[in-house]
Enzyme design. Structure first.
Site, PDB file in Angstrom:
ATOM      1  N   LYS A 115      -0.524   0.511   6.675  1.00 23.94           N
ATOM      2  CA  LYS A 115       0.005  -0.851   6.611  1.00 23.94           C
ATOM      3  C   LYS A 115       0.584  -1.348   7.935  1.00 23.94           C
ATOM      4  O   LYS A 115       0.282  -2.459   8.374  1.00 23.94           O
ATOM      5  CB  LYS A 115       1.131  -0.945   5.565  1.00 23.94           C
ATOM      6  CG  LYS A 115       0.720  -0.628   4.153  1.00 23.94           C
ATOM      7  CD  LYS A 115       1.897  -0.725   3.190  1.00 23.94           C
ATOM      8  CE  LYS A 115       3.068   0.160   3.509  1.00 23.94           C
ATOM      9  NZ  LYS A 115       2.760   1.599   3.404  1.00 23.94           N
TER      10      LYS A 115
ATOM     11  N   ASP B 141      10.647  -0.257   5.269  1.00 22.94           N
ATOM     12  CA  ASP B 141      11.277   0.830   6.033  1.00 22.94           C
ATOM     13  C   ASP B 141      12.438   0.313   6.884  1.00 22.94           C
ATOM     14  O   ASP B 141      13.416   1.032   7.108  1.00 22.94           O
ATOM     15  CB  ASP B 141      10.257   1.502   6.970  1.00 22.94           C
ATOM     16  CG  ASP B 141       9.230   2.326   6.216  1.00 22.94           C
ATOM     17  OD1 ASP B 141       9.450   2.638   5.032  1.00 22.94           O
ATOM     18  OD2 ASP B 141       8.198   2.668   6.805  1.00 22.94           O
TER      19      ASP B 141
ATOM     20  N   GLY C 188       0.841  -1.191   0.000  1.00 26.48           N
ATOM     21  CA  GLY C 188       0.000   0.000   0.000  1.00 26.48           C
ATOM     22  C   GLY C 188       0.879   1.245   0.000  1.00 26.48           C
ATOM     23  O   GLY C 188       2.078   1.177   0.292  1.00 26.48           O
TER      24      GLY C 188
ATOM     25  N   SER D 145       2.315   5.065   1.111  1.00 22.03           N
ATOM     26  CA  SER D 145       2.731   5.669   2.380  1.00 22.03           C
ATOM     27  C   SER D 145       1.501   6.219   3.119  1.00 22.03           C
ATOM     28  O   SER D 145       0.600   6.790   2.502  1.00 22.03           O
ATOM     29  CB  SER D 145       3.723   6.799   2.089  1.00 22.03           C
ATOM     30  OG  SER D 145       4.246   7.331   3.268  1.00 22.03           O
TER      31      SER D 145
END
Lengths: 176, 176, 176, 176
Positions: C16, C37, C10, C12
């Site tokens: 999520k 990330d 998905g 930013s």
């Protein structure tokens, strides 16, 4: 708009901080955004008579906490009197008494009280989703923080996004 | 010890925050610990006349920043007058002028000024090691923040751990 | 349920990470939760051919990023083969190509693809509310990450809380 | 330099993470930096047989933790075999046994073991200064993590800054 102080009250994980950030973005003047969490972080890591969190997320505070909190509150009011505009997000563990505490401190500083509602089961899910809060606080605080509190405006963060809540609050401020 | 306010001044990544936490732990009374970073975090995310960081880590601030900073400073002083004990870590970008600003605001509130020294190359290494600060700030600020400032006590964080620096400061406080 | 790998894709600020935490809580076995990330945080702070974020939130990545990302992806797949169950939240900047990359790496490791939808204006509001993301990324990525991607299950985080999305995903997993 | 994996071992608050960041900055090729803390963060928030921290900072881990840790370790080794260079900071709670675990997993992947020493009283002070770690872990782990471990290079973070430690490690790597 003549208000200098906005107090945003709601239980843990009800979405107060996000609403405050959005409110700072939509209001035309620069407002400072503080949280009772900032005050808690400013306390020594260990302290007699400070803040304790029980195994089920019950928060209790001692006399040293209350004394320093009174000094912090007085400081926030001074910031408003000295030309600042301030938004504070707080958790009224004492309900109406907590509101009275702010009213007594504010005196003639024009203050707007905002209630952020969020059903306990929704707040508990968000507490789990954010992953950085003691479990149980959200459920413990969802209703009790609003007991006997009188608001200028109320929003429900389970029915509207933070930005939409902020816009509702901003609209109320410009009307008055 | 009669001081109610301790201002800890040093450049970025000189170790101020760690020293403040240790100082809170070694002092017998509960002291509140605030930072100019808390004030910066309280500002709206975007703001005309706010704080800007240049590509080399140069920090510049505009008139709106200065106005709100004055309100914040007044609030800190009120916290001291209202019975709190407060430690503030600050970065005197204006050197002696920044100190004068605190002295004017403090009035008769007994204030102790602490200088935290750290050579620029050491501070730059720590800036890299911590990984959460704009690169270059440490080197830019290492000397300039101390220009013309008069201290009650000075420590060197490149020669002593945070806890040892805190003990030196605490020893000074109990002597006076 | 025989899946060993769940890829949650998905844009930013689509929610999520919160969905992954809730999914870990509702699934009966322990699942490891990683994010692209985490991979970005593992990179050196400065790197030729790494990741860059433009002024409008456009993310671009260079060849060194892609090489290390391939090594990271291979490592994740090994964790699944070595007995782990893994959820990864990713941002398919390359749409269908990004999905193909995971499919090629996964081979016969049973993989479930989850799409997290969130309209760009809602994601942009959440980006502002969380306050720790480069502005513009949410809007840039909301649609493009889903282009040409085939999902096993899709959720819409603007219509359901993280916990409810997690329950929908868990229900799908136990059905298959 | 032919090493593909660097394992940096030391007790809590001995300064490993800062040394890893500096090492990533001084080494000429891009190295990925992971930590056993990343693995712990990837676990579900609550888990039977997971990780527990006692009131004095004692860390104990159960069978589910060990199984998933083995999968994670295998994944790290795959990242090295797939062309990545990886630095891992770990806490060898089992001393020599923890090292053996990495050696068995690494096989023929060239591995460099780095020991980060820091006296317990210094590490305890840093634990307090950083303010985000369970108190007592630093003192508990300072010696035990090094018991029976054989290093390629050792540094002492109480005598040298993170950057200086990183330079010592980098110099060792280029010599071999």
């Amino acid at each position: 708009m003549t208000a200098r102080l906005i107090i945003v009250n709601g239980g843990s994980s009800s979405g107060k901080t996000g609403i405050v950030r959005c409110l700072q973005a939509v209001l035309p003047e620069p407002w400072l955004g503080f949280s009772v969490d900032d005050f808690v972080d400013a306390l020594p890591a260990t302290m007699d008579g400070g803040l304790e969190i029980g195994p089920g997320g019950e928060v209790s505070v001692g006399p040293a906490f209350r004394e320093l909190e009174a000094a912090w509150t007085a400081g926030i009011i001074t910031m408003c009197r000295a030309g600042g505009r301030v938004i504070v997000d707080d958790v009224f563990l004492g309900g109406a008494k907590s509101q009275q505490r702010w009213q007594d401190a504010a005196g003639d500083v024009e203050t707007v009280f905002v209630g952020v509602h969020c059903p306990p089961e929704i707040a508990a899910g968000r507490e789990l989703a954010r992953g950085d809060r003691e479990r149980g606080m959200a459920e413990q605080q969802a209703y009790v923080v609003h007991e006997g509190v009188a608001y200028d405006i109320e929003v429900d963060s389970s029915r509207a996004e933070s930005m939409e809540c902020a816009r509702q609050i901003a609209a109320h401020l410009t009307r008055t």
